[in-house]
Scaffold this motif. Structure first.
Motif, PDB file in Angstrom:
ATOM      1  N   ASP A   7       0.829  -1.209   0.000  1.00  0.00           N
ATOM      2  CA  ASP A   7       0.000   0.000   0.000  1.00  0.00           C
ATOM      3  C   ASP A   7       0.863   1.260   0.000  1.00  0.00           C
ATOM      4  OD1 ASP A   7      -2.637   0.764  -0.248  1.00  0.00           O
ATOM      5  OD2 ASP A   7      -2.900   1.134   1.899  1.00  0.00           O
ATOM      6  N   PHE A   9       2.213   4.780  -1.246  1.00  0.00           N
ATOM      7  CA  PHE A   9       1.820   6.024  -1.906  1.00  0.00           C
ATOM      8  C   PHE A   9       3.043   6.941  -1.956  1.00  0.00           C
ATOM      9  CE2 PHE A   9      -2.129   4.391  -0.306  1.00  0.00           C
ATOM     10  CZ  PHE A   9      -3.124   4.831  -1.169  1.00  0.00           C
ATOM     11  N   ILE A  11       3.168  10.903  -2.847  1.00  0.00           N
ATOM     12  CA  ILE A  11       2.301  12.022  -3.197  1.00  0.00           C
ATOM     13  C   ILE A  11       3.097  13.323  -3.139  1.00  0.00           C
ATOM     14  CG2 ILE A  11       0.172  13.251  -2.624  1.00  0.00           C
ATOM     15  CD1 ILE A  11      -0.753  10.708  -1.148  1.00  0.00           C
ATOM     16  N   GLU A  14       0.732  17.251  -1.560  1.00  0.00           N
ATOM     17  CA  GLU A  14      -0.456  16.621  -0.994  1.00  0.00           C
ATOM     18  C   GLU A  14      -1.430  17.675  -0.460  1.00  0.00           C
ATOM     19  OE1 GLU A  14      -1.650  12.994   2.070  1.00  0.00           O
ATOM     20  OE2 GLU A  14       0.341  13.903   2.182  1.00  0.00           O
ATOM     21  N   ARG A  21      -0.232  12.014  -7.453  1.00  0.00           N
ATOM     22  CA  ARG A  21      -0.001  10.716  -6.827  1.00  0.00           C
ATOM     23  C   ARG A  21       0.857   9.882  -7.775  1.00  0.00           C
ATOM     24  NH1 ARG A  21      -4.821   8.624  -2.989  1.00  0.00           N
ATOM     25  NH2 ARG A  21      -5.151  10.594  -1.885  1.00  0.00           N
ATOM     26  N   ASP A  24       0.163   5.217  -6.248  1.00  0.00           N
ATOM     27  CA  ASP A  24      -1.181   5.345  -5.683  1.00  0.00           C
ATOM     28  C   ASP A  24      -1.662   4.003  -5.126  1.00  0.00           C
ATOM     29  OD1 ASP A  24      -3.647   6.309  -4.999  1.00  0.00           O
ATOM     30  OD2 ASP A  24      -4.351   6.652  -7.046  1.00  0.00           O
ATOM     31  N   GLY A  25      -1.139   3.650  -3.937  1.00  0.00           N
ATOM     32  CA  GLY A  25      -1.580   2.424  -3.278  1.00  0.00           C
ATOM     33  C   GLY A  25      -1.021   1.159  -3.904  1.00  0.00           C
ATOM     34  N   LYS A 219      -0.575   3.168 -10.584  1.00  0.00           N
ATOM     35  CA  LYS A 219      -1.172   1.925 -10.118  1.00  0.00           C
ATOM     36  C   LYS A 219      -0.656   0.744 -10.943  1.00  0.00           C
ATOM     37  CE  LYS A 219      -5.609   4.044  -8.758  1.00  0.00           C
ATOM     38  NZ  LYS A 219      -5.601   3.717  -7.325  1.00  0.00           N
TER      39      LYS A 219
END
Length: 232
Positions: A7, A9, A11, A14, A21, A24-25, A219
């Motif tokens: 998970d 990230f 950024i 922000e 991002r 992004d996860g 992603k």
């Protein structure tokens, strides 16, 4: 498990209108000895992914275990130590020091490791021989072709005998024949046990890896495994 990110990230700006991002996860695991291509177009997040995996940058959120060590909370000095001992980097622009000859460039990371003078020269020459550049040991980058400079860069990356080699667009500045040779060296190193992480925008280059992880807009959109493709 050699690499495990969970998970993640990254950024920028922000909470602002200009927030980006870059990652992004993202979650990903890489086993010891894998040959993985991280592929995506410009802006997909692949370079940010390399920076995070290579401990060149830390994520905004998420966890990163490198060989069982959580690296996101480490100091700059600790991260530098991990980079020097665990990861060999190969860049599109070679990143050789112009004032140093090939042998001196390859020796440099060994100095940071505290290797003795005699051992580090032996190891540097061994690495240069491994990539067919022993006869250019005392030539400076300006006296070499792009392909020769990239092979010196590979020698520098492997001289410390790191378990992980990260290659960021390593064939991007090379002609197709020289690029194939660089990929052959990476495949050979992988066959000898090195974990290879190849960053590229080129699907043909990515197809040379046994596993392809595709990034889009920060992603992971696909994670494919298969045999290496034939040389392109």
């Amino acid at each position: 498990m050699l690499i495990e990110i969970q998970d993640i990230f990254k950024i920028y700006n922000e909470g602002k209108e200009s927030e980006v991002r870059a990652l992004d996860g993202v979650s990903l695991t890489i086993d010891r000895g894998e040959f993985v291509a991280i592929v995506g177009q410009s802006g997909s997040g692949k370079s940010t992914m390399m920076n995070v995996l290579g401990c060149l940058d830390i994520p905004t959120y998420g966890t990163y275990l490198l060989d069982g060590t959580e690296v996101t909370d480490l100091s700059d000095r600790q991260l530098a130590r991990i980079r020097n001992r665990e990861i060999g980097f190969i860049f599109q622009g070679y990143n050789l020091i112009q004032e140093l000859d090939a042998l001196e460039n390859v020796t440099l990371p060994l100095i940071y490791q505290g290797i003795s003078v005699f051992e580090r020269e032996d190891r540097a020459m061994e690495a240069l021989a491994r990539v067919g550049m022993a006869d250019r040991a005392h030539h400076r980058p300006s006296e070499m072709s792009g392909g020769q400079q990239q092979r010196v860069a590979i020698a520098r990356a492997i001289a410390t005998r790191p378990p992980i080699i990260m290659a960021d667009e390593p064939t991007g500045a090379l002609d197709s024949k020289t690029g194939r040779h660089v990929l052959e060296i990476l495949r050979e190193l992988n066959g000898e046990g090195s974990t290879i992480i190849l960053i590229t925008h080129d699907d043909g280059i990515a197809a040379q890896a046994r596993r392809r992880v595709r990034l889009t807009d920060g992603k992971i959109v696909s994670d494919e495994r298969g045999k290496e493709a034939a040389a392109v």
